[in-house]
Scaffold this motif. Sequence first.
Motif, PDB file in Angstrom:
ATOM      1  N   HIS A   3      56.816  18.976  -9.375  1.00  0.00           N
ATOM      2  CA  HIS A   3      55.371  18.743  -9.398  1.00  0.00           C
ATOM      3  C   HIS A   3      54.705  19.688 -10.392  1.00  0.00           C
ATOM      4  CE1 HIS A   3      55.149  15.960  -6.032  1.00  0.00           C
ATOM      5  NE2 HIS A   3      56.023  16.707  -5.398  1.00  0.00           N
ATOM      6  N   GLN A   4      53.734  19.161 -11.149  1.00  0.00           N
ATOM      7  CA  GLN A   4      53.004  19.978 -12.112  1.00  0.00           C
ATOM      8  C   GLN A   4      51.514  19.936 -11.805  1.00  0.00           C
ATOM      9  OE1 GLN A   4      53.933  20.335 -16.243  1.00  0.00           O
ATOM     10  NE2 GLN A   4      55.636  18.888 -16.094  1.00  0.00           N
ATOM     11  N   ILE A   5      50.901  21.094 -11.790  1.00  0.00           N
ATOM     12  CA  ILE A   5      49.451  21.179 -11.633  1.00  0.00           C
ATOM     13  C   ILE A   5      48.839  21.159 -13.024  1.00  0.00           C
ATOM     14  CG2 ILE A   5      47.526  22.565 -10.794  1.00  0.00           C
ATOM     15  CD1 ILE A   5      49.380  23.579  -8.585  1.00  0.00           C
ATOM     16  N   ALA A   6      47.895  20.259 -13.230  1.00  0.00           N
ATOM     17  CA  ALA A   6      47.356  19.979 -14.555  1.00  0.00           C
ATOM     18  C   ALA A   6      45.838  20.009 -14.513  1.00  0.00           C
ATOM     19  CB  ALA A   6      47.855  18.616 -15.038  1.00  0.00           C
ATOM     20  N   ILE A   7      45.244  19.927 -15.694  1.00  0.00           N
ATOM     21  CA  ILE A   7      43.786  19.904 -15.787  1.00  0.00           C
ATOM     22  C   ILE A   7      43.367  18.816 -16.776  1.00  0.00           C
ATOM     23  CG2 ILE A   7      43.621  21.620 -17.654  1.00  0.00           C
ATOM     24  CD1 ILE A   7      41.167  22.781 -16.077  1.00  0.00           C
ATOM     25  N   LYS A 190      51.141   2.445  -0.119  1.00  0.00           N
ATOM     26  CA  LYS A 190      51.912   1.284  -0.581  1.00  0.00           C
ATOM     27  C   LYS A 190      52.591   1.547  -1.916  1.00  0.00           C
ATOM     28  CE  LYS A 190      51.349  -3.480  -2.239  1.00  0.00           C
ATOM     29  NZ  LYS A 190      50.477  -4.671  -2.328  1.00  0.00           N
ATOM     30  N   TRP A 191      51.948   2.356  -2.786  1.00  0.00           N
ATOM     31  CA  TRP A 191      52.396   2.505  -4.174  1.00  0.00           C
ATOM     32  C   TRP A 191      53.166   3.794  -4.425  1.00  0.00           C
ATOM     33  CZ3 TRP A 191      52.078  -1.808  -6.792  1.00  0.00           C
ATOM     34  CH2 TRP A 191      51.127  -2.766  -6.381  1.00  0.00           C
ATOM     35  N   LYS A 192      53.572   4.487  -3.365  1.00  0.00           N
ATOM     36  CA  LYS A 192      54.123   5.834  -3.514  1.00  0.00           C
ATOM     37  C   LYS A 192      55.286   5.922  -4.499  1.00  0.00           C
ATOM     38  CE  LYS A 192      54.705   8.780  -0.287  1.00  0.00           C
ATOM     39  NZ  LYS A 192      55.055   9.467   0.959  1.00  0.00           N
ATOM     40  N   LYS A 196      52.692   8.383 -10.717  1.00  0.00           N
ATOM     41  CA  LYS A 196      53.091   9.456 -11.628  1.00  0.00           C
ATOM     42  C   LYS A 196      52.009  10.516 -11.774  1.00  0.00           C
ATOM     43  CE  LYS A 196      54.791  10.098 -16.429  1.00  0.00           C
ATOM     44  NZ  LYS A 196      56.235  10.288 -16.194  1.00  0.00           N
ATOM     45  N   VAL A 197      50.726  10.093 -11.645  1.00  0.00           N
ATOM     46  CA  VAL A 197      49.588  10.986 -11.856  1.00  0.00           C
ATOM     47  C   VAL A 197      48.623  10.844 -10.688  1.00  0.00           C
ATOM     48  CG1 VAL A 197      47.602  11.503 -13.344  1.00  0.00           C
ATOM     49  CG2 VAL A 197      49.789  10.811 -14.375  1.00  0.00           C
ATOM     50  N   VAL A 198      48.069  11.980 -10.258  1.00  0.00           N
ATOM     51  CA  VAL A 198      47.004  11.985  -9.254  1.00  0.00           C
ATOM     52  C   VAL A 198      45.789  12.660  -9.866  1.00  0.00           C
ATOM     53  CG1 VAL A 198      46.291  12.731  -6.958  1.00  0.00           C
ATOM     54  CG2 VAL A 198      48.690  12.148  -7.380  1.00  0.00           C
ATOM     55  N   HIS A 199      44.659  11.980  -9.856  1.00  0.00           N
ATOM     56  CA  HIS A 199      43.408  12.578 -10.326  1.00  0.00           C
ATOM     57  C   HIS A 199      42.707  13.219  -9.136  1.00  0.00           C
ATOM     58  CE1 HIS A 199      42.931  10.128 -14.297  1.00  0.00           C
ATOM     59  NE2 HIS A 199      43.796  11.115 -14.384  1.00  0.00           N
ATOM     60  N   CYS A 238      55.976  12.375  -2.916  1.00  0.00           N
ATOM     61  CA  CYS A 238      56.411  11.625  -4.094  1.00  0.00           C
ATOM     62  C   CYS A 238      57.213  12.547  -5.003  1.00  0.00           C
ATOM     63  CB  CYS A 238      55.196  11.086  -4.860  1.00  0.00           C
ATOM     64  SG  CYS A 238      54.191   9.892  -3.964  1.00  0.00           S
ATOM     65  N   GLN A 239      57.868  11.961  -5.972  1.00  0.00           N
ATOM     66  CA  GLN A 239      58.687  12.732  -6.898  1.00  0.00           C
ATOM     67  C   GLN A 239      57.919  13.013  -8.190  1.00  0.00           C
ATOM     68  OE1 GLN A 239      61.949  13.839  -6.198  1.00  0.00           O
ATOM     69  NE2 GLN A 239      61.348  13.119  -4.156  1.00  0.00           N
ATOM     70  N   ASP A 240      57.933  14.259  -8.628  1.00  0.00           N
ATOM     71  CA  ASP A 240      57.526  14.645  -9.982  1.00  0.00           C
ATOM     72  C   ASP A 240      56.147  14.135 -10.390  1.00  0.00           C
ATOM     73  OD1 ASP A 240      60.034  15.777 -10.142  1.00  0.00           O
ATOM     74  OD2 ASP A 240      60.928  14.062 -11.157  1.00  0.00           O
ATOM     75  N   LEU A 241      55.135  14.552  -9.647  1.00  0.00           N
ATOM     76  CA  LEU A 241      53.773  14.130  -9.964  1.00  0.00           C
ATOM     77  C   LEU A 241      53.070  15.121 -10.879  1.00  0.00           C
ATOM     78  CD1 LEU A 241      52.274  12.861  -6.572  1.00  0.00           C
ATOM     79  CD2 LEU A 241      53.434  11.557  -8.356  1.00  0.00           C
TER      80      LEU A 241
END
Length: 273
Positions: A3-7, A190-192, A196-199, A238-241
Motif C-alpha cells: 500500500h502507498q500513501i499518496a497525495i 463489489k469491486w474490491k 487500484k486507487v482510493v481518493h 485489497c492488494q497494493d492500493l
Amino acid sequence: MSHQIAISGSTIMSDTTKLHNLFIGEVTHIEIGEFESEETFQIFLKLQQSSNKTFGVHSPLFRNQSKYDLLVEFQYKPEEAWVQFESEMKRLAEYEAQYILVHFPYFQDETENPIELIEAGLQRLSALQVEYNLPIVCEPKLGLWKSPKGIQYLHDFPLSLWEKYGLKLCIDIGDYILAAGEHALGMIHKWKDHIKVVHLHNIEFIGDKYIWIPIHPSHENDGSHYPIKDILSDLSTCQDLYWVLEHTPHSNPSQKFVKEGINWLRNDILKGK
C-alpha cells in the motif's frame, strides 16, 4: 508494491507556484493533472525525477480540456475526448507514469442503454491500455446536481463483463458517500478485486454546496461528518492500493491536521498491511 500513501494535485489546485508542497515526506506517490501549461508539466517532471516519488496522471493533463466526455457530451464531443485521451496516453507512455486515471463512467443523469455504453467504452479503453502499455484507472463519478446515476450504473454492470477488459478502478470516497450514503460500503465491496486507487477525503457542507476536506479520526463520532473508518478498513484488505489524499485547499487545513489524518490511516487502518 505494498500500500502507498499518496497525495493529489487537488490539494494545491495544481498551482504551479505550489508544486513543491506535494513532495512531502509522508507520501511516496503523487497523482496530478490539469496543469496550467506545458511549462508547468515540465517543472513537475523535473521535481518528480529528482525525488523518490512515483506519479500518476489524472486526466486531463492540461486545464480546460475534456474531463467527462468519453461516453456522453458534456463540454466536448465524445470523439474529441477520445482523441485527447489517446494523445495523453501516447505522451505519458514515454515517461514512467504508474497509470492514467480517467473519469469513467460519467453520466450527467439518467441515460438510455448505460450498460451498452459502458461496455463500448471499456472496449476502447482496454485497446488503448494494450497499445500503450500504460495502466488505465477508471473513476466513476457523480453527475450533474450530485446525480448518482453513473455510480449506480457501474454497480449494476456485470462483474464478469468488467473482468473481461482488464481495467482497474478508482473509488472516490466522497462521491460514493454522496451517491449511496449508508449503502456506500456495500457498493464499493463489489469491486474490491479491481480497485487500484482510493481518493481520500470527507465532505463538509456549506449551505447547499460542499467541499472536500482531509480525512481525520475526529470525524468518526462528531455527528457532523460521515464516518468512513469501516469503508477504509474494508478497502485495506485489497492488494497494493494507492491511497490518494484528495482534499482541496478550501477549508485551509493545517499541516498538523493533514498529518494526523495520514497517521490515522497508516497506524490504525493499514497497520501491518
